[in-house]
Design an enzyme around this catalytic site. Structure first.
Site, short mmCIF file in Angstrom:
data_model
loop_
_atom_site.label_atom_id
_atom_site.label_comp_id
_atom_site.label_asym_id
_atom_site.label_seq_id
_atom_site.Cartn_x
_atom_site.Cartn_y
_atom_site.Cartn_z
N GLY A 194 -23.52 -53.90 -30.27
CA GLY A 194 -23.46 -53.15 -29.02
C GLY A 194 -24.27 -51.87 -29.08
N ALA A 195 -24.45 -51.31 -30.28
CA ALA A 195 -25.23 -50.08 -30.40
C ALA A 195 -26.69 -50.31 -30.01
CB ALA A 195 -25.14 -49.55 -31.83
N GLY A 222 -10.28 -16.07 -24.05
CA GLY A 222 -9.47 -16.36 -22.86
C GLY A 222 -10.25 -17.17 -21.84
N GLY A 223 -9.98 -16.88 -20.57
CA GLY A 223 -10.65 -17.61 -19.50
C GLY A 223 -12.15 -17.46 -19.51
#
Length: 547
Positions: A446-447, A211-212
């Site tokens: 780009g790497a 849960g939370g």
């Protein structure tokens, strides 16, 4: 005669007064003795109550529940603290604190300390704050008292500059307290955020966390899990089956294997409680106490100028043949000790902590052994988070680069590789700690820019003789240049031009072409040189990172 009568009267009155004073003194003595006896009895009574409550706190939910915890292969909250901290150093806070709930008969069920043990102690002689949830008390569920205890140590950790470790073993919110329990979670979340980048925060999941409750570990710097006994999920298997119709076990839904290999929520998993806590002790040695301290330095017997001849042959002669970047990393770090982070997730990039000449360093390396070392979504996110942690806590970053580019394909494009790849670029560009990069083989497209290039304010950038810095590989490049009509001779020409480190070296994009065997020596020299590096960003509230 009158004088004689007066004297007689005075003597009689004096006797009466002395007698009454004697009676008053005796009465006062008896009263004092009675009060003293009553005070002593009250003190003894309070002392007995203190001892009884202390024993009750130490027993938690009782022997039966302790035995049940052991039967699952788990330690109790206090046993975990005893293993984690140096012997005799734990100072406990709020041992007598109790919940204040009066609904559903809870006023009849109160255990001193409630469902969490909090305090501080030493790990290898260094101060650390810790909370350990006690599953034997109300299933470790979080009450407002529970939350206040955790918040207190988190506040004090920031105040004095010391790490916070959470040993999580909780059934979630205490339903009987309603919104108060939820408010307690929010108080903890707020402190997780406020403490982020100020002191290291580590979550060790040693039982259920649902849960939370899962968002506090998610907000901390590192989340570790124990195999077979720890679970992290928003909704449990029963709810999943009701809503979606899927049948899934706790282990499949949120076990250590799931989160350390598939989701990336957990950064490492361990065999059992003892293994987890002992390795956590080792891990803490790599971290500074807070963002106000430099990276830790410890004495090392490994010579800083040690040559590593094995690195001269680690990269295969054939550029398409894979090798393991871990061989490079283990060769250069002190005593071959390397604490790898997320070893089972996004294996095409390696992240972890090592030491160089005794100084803690963060290491990032593309691994050609997996997916040719390409950057994909998972690798980008894994690397970015690691780089940002190192930058937040003054840990120098060493990058070993062998990357043929970003992984192509519709799955990556639809998944947002552009956005996720930008995270790694952003993290490197933003980092102000010393940044040292070694290109071992490929640095394509780009790497090449992303992996701590000189253009992203890399401090020292080296290339091995086997390095290739180019837009792309020869076959693809020739195909594009000559519109699909390229020949083998043209590919060879392209390799001659770009299949070496010279194009980058002549432009100053790498500082030197070094022999692999000297890599450790050069890095140690640079770390010493850059130890006092100072860089500042332009004033701003905060940046808008591509999340």
């Amino acid at each position: 005669t009158k004088l004689i009568l007066l004297d007689s009267l005075l003597q009689e009155m004096s006797g009466i007064i002395q007698k009454r004073l004697g009676l008053l003194a005796a009465s006062s003595f008896r009263l004092t003795r009675t009060c003293s006896t009553m005070g002593a009895q009250q003190t003894l009574k309070v002392r007995r109550q203190i001892e009884e409550k202390r024993q009750a706190a130490l027993m938690g939910g009782g022997q039966k529940r302790i035995d049940a915890q052991h039967a699952k292969g788990k330690l109790t909250a206090r046993e975990r603290i005893n293993v984690l901290l140096d012997p005799g150093t734990f100072v406990e806070y709020d041992m007598f604190m109790e919940h204040t709930c009066t609904d559903f008969g809870m006023e009849k069920e109160k255990i001193p300390g409630d469902s969490v043990v909090t305090g501080h102690g030493l790990i290898n002689g260094r101060r650390t704050y810790v909370f350990s949830q006690d599953f034997t008390v109300f299933g470790g569920s979080l009450s407002m008292a529970h939350a206040k205890k955790i918040c207190k140590i988190m506040d004090q950790a920031v105040l004095v500059g010391a790490p916070v470790i959470g040993l999580n073993d909780s059934g979630g919110a205490r339903i009987q307290e309603g919104v108060e329990s939820l408010a307690g979670y929010a108080d903890i979340f707020q402190r997780n955020v406020s403490s982020s980048g100020v002191v290291p925060q580590i979550s060790m999941i040693m039982g259920p966390c649902a849960g939370g409750a899962v968002y506090s570990p998610a907000l901390t710097d590192w989340t570790f899990m124990v195999k077979d006994t720890s679970y992290l999920f928003i909704t449990g298997p029963d709810v999943v089956k009701t809503v979606t119709g899927e049948s899934v076990t706790q282990e499949e839904l949120g076990g250590a294997k799931t989160h350390s290999t598939l989701s990336g929520v957990a950064h490492k998993s361990f065999e059992n409680d003892i293994d987890a806590l002992l390795q956590l002790r080792s891990f803490m040695g790599y971290l500074p106490q807070s963002n106000r301290e430099p990276a830790p330095v410890r004495p090392s017997d490994d010579p800083w100028d040690r040559h590593v001849p094995g690195l001269n042959t680690v990269v295969p002669l054939e550029s398409t043949t894979a090798y393991d970047m871990m061989d490079v990393i283990l060769g250069v770090v002190d005593e071959r000790e390397f604490f790898e982070i997320m070893p089972l997730y996004a294996k095409n990039i390696v992240t972890g902590f090592g030491r160089m000449a005794g100084r803690t360093v963060g290491i990032v390396g593309n691994n050609p052994k997996h997916a040719a070392g390409c950057l994909d979504i998972n690798a980008s996110v894994k690397g970015a988070r690691f780089v940002r942690f190192c930058d937040a806590f003054n840990i120098p970053i060493i990058t070993f680069e062998d990357v043929p580019g970003f992984l192509p394909g519709t799955a990556q494009e639809y998944g947002g590789i552009i956005r996720h790849g930008a995270k790694l670029l952003y993290a490197y560009a933003e980092a102000t700690v010393p940044k040292i990069t070694v290109i071992t083989r490929k640095a394509y497209g780009g790497a090449y820019d992303v992996m701590s290039s000189k253009h992203l304010k890399g401090d020292t950038n080296y290339a091995w003789p086997t390095a290739e810095v180019a837009v792309m590989g020869s076959k693809g490049a020739v195909s594009i240049i000559f519109r699909g009509k390229g020949s083998a001779e043209q590919e060879a020409e392209y390799v001659d031009k770009f299949g070496n480190p010279f194009p980058a070296a002549v432009r100053g994009y790498v500082d030197d072409i070094i022999e692999p065997a000297t890599t450790r020596k050069r890095i140690c020299e640079d770390l010493e040189l850059l130890a006092n590096k100072k860089t500042e960003h332009p004033p701003k509230k905060h940046a808008n990172m591509p999340l």
